[in-house]
Design an enzyme around this catalytic site. Structure first.
Site, mmCIF file in Angstrom:
data_model
loop_
_atom_site.group_PDB
_atom_site.id
_atom_site.type_symbol
_atom_site.label_atom_id
_atom_site.label_comp_id
_atom_site.label_asym_id
_atom_site.label_seq_id
_atom_site.Cartn_x
_atom_site.Cartn_y
_atom_site.Cartn_z
ATOM 1 N N ASP A 360 0.843 -1.197 0.000
ATOM 2 C CA ASP A 360 0.000 0.000 0.000
ATOM 3 C C ASP A 360 0.878 1.247 0.000
ATOM 4 O OD1 ASP A 360 -1.711 2.151 0.638
ATOM 5 O OD2 ASP A 360 -3.077 0.829 1.725
ATOM 6 N N HIS A 391 -3.504 0.730 -2.706
ATOM 7 C CA HIS A 391 -4.415 1.337 -1.735
ATOM 8 C C HIS A 391 -5.829 1.307 -2.296
ATOM 9 C CE1 HIS A 391 -5.649 3.848 1.627
ATOM 10 N NE2 HIS A 391 -6.283 4.637 0.778
#
Length: 468
Positions: A360, A391
């Protein structure tokens, strides 16, 4: 093109370049993004990960392997066993993205920029709150799908409450989840905060990062409209702070049956203070400034708008908006004492599945940003950790929906079956105990439920809504 349009286009172009060069880029935390191996999985090859490991009803150390290189982190329990079995049977985890599509920046960029075509049909409802503020509820009413599956017992479709990110942007992730949920027989509804996504700001008050007061009223209203339908909730990214705060404050009195958080920000204060990689920091900051610029005049009496629009980071923007107010200024420490989403997490009594990615680029590496002790100690919290996904991305080859959406709906289905079985067992126990005075106790419970229902309308001292 407006003056901010060129800046936004430049930022998006930079993000696109980051997506293409993602595997070669290094994150701000000093390690190559996408080169991280999940903790506890260093010695397992891909074949062993796909098999899923030992029996589904046994836990080794609170971390169980899943197909696709994922792992489930949780405290062993009967509920965890049920969820683990459902995840190991999930086809969504086995169908990974294409190799060129697994870059974290590309997945994140597609999530925030690319639209869903065709988009869902929305029916907006404005809800007037106790302090005369407005929030918006977008009910997903189409497109109609033939052969919709019923998601709960008794033929009553469940309501799916979706909470977007804290910046107010309605993303591909949210719209795609709503379309899939509608197909699976849910009633999806999207919650929009004050001043977000076209919701008018009728009072000079915005919702702080982790203040669930507006969400409480919205959930109560949804419950009033659908009193017999199960209610599930899903949040994405920074919007998870709102959902977690709500679940912690309400505890066992929450109307929510189950919840899921996609790429949640758990250590929010550290997240603001550390900052994001500059393209994301500038992009999110620019989006918020554009959204609030239309309310600059209305906010002048409560906020130093000059300082607000000169802010150069998300932290400066948050401080100017909620800490350095003209009427009731507070410190940064006090702000997070009131808005930390995990401040009452021990009171949460609803199963919560958090889906996170090790690559992420917005939240950062899991060993710095995830509170794994929460998932090891709290029986209501479950962490599904994947190697790739960016993300809020978790994308697969079109036209397949994001695998995170499939997993969430499958987990909700497993929760429904689990609770249905538990209620059946408890019902048999109550039936056996009816010979020991259970009849009188049942009458008291029935009277209390009727009284609660009859007084429900008194809760809504506002009880005013507007539709368009």
């Amino acid at each position: 093109m407006p003056p901010w349009g060129a800046a936004l286009a430049l930022i998006l172009a930079v993000l696109a370049l980051l997506g293409l060069l993602g595997p070669r880029l290094r994150g701000p935390w000093g390690r190559a993004v996408g080169e991280r191996t999940l903790p506890g999985a260093q010695d397992r090859d891909d074949g062993e990960e796909a098999d899923g490991g030992g029996p589904a009803d046994q836990f080794s150390d609170g971390r169980e392997p899943l197909p696709g290189g994922c792992s489930l982190v949780c405290k062993p329990s009967a509920l965890a066993q049920c969820l683990l079995r459902a995840l190991r049977r999930s086809e969504a985890l086995e169908a990974g993205p294409r190799s060129w599509f697994s870059g974290p920046h590309l997945q994140t960029l597609c999530h925030f920029v690319l639209p869903v075509a065709p988009g869902p049909e929305l029916a907006r409802e404005y809800l007037q709150l106790a302090d005369d503020g407005l929030v918006a509820l977008d009910w997903v009413v189409g497109p109609c799908v033939r052969g919709r599956r019923i998601t709960s017992a008794g033929g009553l479709p469940a309501v799916l409450l979706v909470i977007p990110n804290a910046w107010g942007r309605l993303t591909r992730n949210v719209l795609g989840l709503c379309l899939l949920a509608l197909e699976r027989g849910y009633y999806p509804v999207i919650f929009h905060r004050r001043g977000h996504h076209g919701c008018p700001l009728v009072s000079p008050r915005l919702q702080p990062f982790g203040d669930p007061s507006d969400l409480k009223e919205a959930v109560t209203y949804i419950r009033f409209r659908h009193p017999a339908a199960p209610l599930f909730a899903v949040s994405e990214g920074s919007g998870s702070a709102l959902l977690l705060s709500y679940l912690g404050e309400c505890g066992s009195s929450s109307y929510v049956t189950g919840a899921a958080c996609i790429s949640p920000v758990l250590r929010c204060r550290e997240w603001f203070e550390a900052g994001l990689p500059w393209p994301y920091e500038r992009g999110f900051l620019l989006h918020q400034k554009i959204a609030l610029s239309r309310y600059a005049t209305a906010l002048e009496d409560t906020v130093d708008t000059s300082r607000l629009f000169r802010s150069r980071s998300l932290r400066e923007f948050e401080e100017a908006l909620f800490c350095h107010t003209k009427s009731f200024p507070i410190s940064w420490d006090t702000y997070w004492d009131r808005n930390d989403p995990l401040r009452d997490v021990d009171e949460a009594a609803v199963p919560v599945l958090c889906i996170c990615s090790a690559d992420d680029p917005v939240c950062g590496p899991p060993d710095h940003t995830l509170t794994t002790e929460l998932f090891h100690s709290n029986p209501y919290f479950f962490l599904l950790l994947s190697r790739h996904g960016g993300h809020c991305g978790f994308l697969r080859q079109e036209p397949l929906p994001a695998w995170s959406h499939e997993v969430i709906l499958e987990s909700f289905r497993a929760l429904t079956e689990f609770f249905r079985t538990e209620e059946r067992i408890k019902g048999l126990s109550r039936h056996r105990a009816s010979f020991l005075g259970g009849r009188r106790r049942g009458g008291a419970l029935q009277r209390r439920e009727v009284s609660s229902s009859s007084n429900l309308e008194e809760i809504f001292n506002w009880k005013r809504s507007y539709t368009r």
